[in-house]
Scaffold this active site. Structure first.
Site: not given
Ligand SMILES: Cc1cc2nc3c(=O)[nH]c(=O)nc-3n(C[C@H](O)[C@H](O)[C@H](O)COP(=O)(O)O)c2cc1C
Length: 342
Positions: A121, A125, A191, A193-194, A229, A258
């Site tokens: 992704n 934000f 993140s 992405n920022t 985080k 993350n």
């Molecule tokens: C589509 C998407 C959006 C995410 N947005 C955020 C976010 O806004 N803030 C954040 O701290 N982590 C965000 N994450 C990260 C997740 O909270 C998590 O740390 C990461 O996906 C790893 O966990 P997983 O392997 O179980 O998916 C996002 C992940 C995905 C897939």
């Protein structure tokens, strides 16, 4: 729902754009969760016996309904809160919440890599802003339907246009509307992405951010714990530095980790799920070997045995995101049953 039925349904659902599907299901589940009969329905389709398998955990000075949370980014707006306890979750991390509303990056920005049980992704934000999210959390709290031990974390970020020098004040503004709403807070500087966000993962920058948040909290009657985080790439001396300075920075716990930064489908973004692999587990082990603070372990949990391994290696609770997308509503009760057996 049996496994072959879910697999067939998933194949059909995966024909659509990932973000469109996400929005559709978030709204559908949120709507269902508002009604008594809807919540019963959710309990039935997620699998019976939630109550027996949901083993409470104590951390951050409070009781959590169970050790499985929905990771940040899934419910950015705080719409799912009423539904989640009925799907098995013990807590949710709402957000990331930015102080002002912002649209995030251009679509398409969410992709599946089903072969690796991963997501990629570059959401950036997208957030309706702190005031709107606080309104949604207030509605859920006032509904009177939430179990007392279902916990709500609020994950805080900064707006894209805010410079690194002004980042601390963004986090302070973002937290302001959440008095009496957040059980815990997360400073998210991880993140991919920022632009420039991950550069804030230094002792100096974090101390400024956490101090700004704590100054805001000083006016609150109850002061929730503040967690940090971080990115999975943060290792070696940089991570050592943060761990050594955890008291100086002023955090009460860690969220590890993350997404893993990378390039795919013509742009930069972050990998979650299988592609994050064992890195999140390694970071849990590194931090646990040097820190006594509570740790929420997240990243690459795709099997119940992995959730158990994280708990065995020192996590106080875990969070999932990608696994829920791939394995569906019955997966959370399955994780709970495995944790309950151990
Ligand atoms: C589509 C998407 C959006 C995410 N947005 C955020 C976010 O806004 N803030 C954040 O701290 N982590 C965000 N994450 C990260 C997740 O909270 C998590 O740390 C990461 O996906 C790893 O966990 P997983 O392997 O179980 O998916 C996002 C992940 C995905 C897939």
């Amino acid at each position: 729902m049996s496994r072959p039925v879910w697999t067939a349904l998933r194949t059909a659902i995966f024909q659509w754009d990932a973000e469109t599907v996400h929005h559709f299901f978030v709204r559908l589940i949120a709507f269902t969760g508002r009604f008594w009969a809807g919540r019963v329905f959710l309990r039935v389709i997620a699998g019976a016996g939630l109550r027996e398998t949901s083993v409470p955990v104590e951390l951050l000075g409070m009781k959590f309904r169970n050790a499985i949370g929905l990771a940040a980014g899934f419910d950015k707006e705080g719409l799912l809160i009423q539904a989640l306890p009925h799907l098995g979750f013990g807590y949710v991390e709402v957000g990331t919440v930015t102080p002002l509303p912002q649209p995030g990056n251009l679509r398409p920005r969410l992709f599946r890599d089903a072969e690796r049980f991963s997501l990629f992704n570059r959401m950036g934000f997208n957030s309706p802003g702190a005031i709107e999210v606080a309104r949604n959390v207030t509605r859920a709290r006032r509904s009177g339907t939430l179990p007392g031990d279902f916990r709500i974390g609020i994950n805080l970020g900064k707006n894209k246009e805010t410079s690194a020098e002004n980042a601390a004040s963004d986090y302070a503004v973002a937290v302001r509307p959440f008095e009496n709403l957040a059980d815990y807070l997360v400073v998210n500087v991880s993140s991919p992405n920022t632009p420039g966000l991950r550069d804030l993962q230094t002792v100096d920058s974090l101390e400024k951010i956490v101090t700004a948040v704590r100054t805001e909290l000083a006016t609150w009657k109850i002061c929730p714990p503040v967690l940090l985080k971080i990115a999975p790439e943060l290792g070696g001396a940089a991570l050592e530095d943060l761990i050594r300075s955890e008291t100086k920075i002023g955090i009460d716990g860690w969220v590890l980790t993350n997404t893993l930064g990378g390039y795919w489908k013509g742009g930069k973004g972050g990998w979650s799920g299988g592609a994050l692999g064992t890195l999140a587990r390694d970071r849990l082990e590194s931090v646990r070997s040097r820190s006594r603070l509570p740790i929420l372990s997240v990243g690459g949990i795709l099997q119940a045995s992995e959730a158990k391994t994280r708990m065995d290696r020192g996590a106080n609770a875990v969070q999932v995101y990608t696994g829920w997308i791939y394995f569906g509503l019955r997966w959370i009760p399955h994780l709970l049953r495995t944790l309950a057996k151990s």
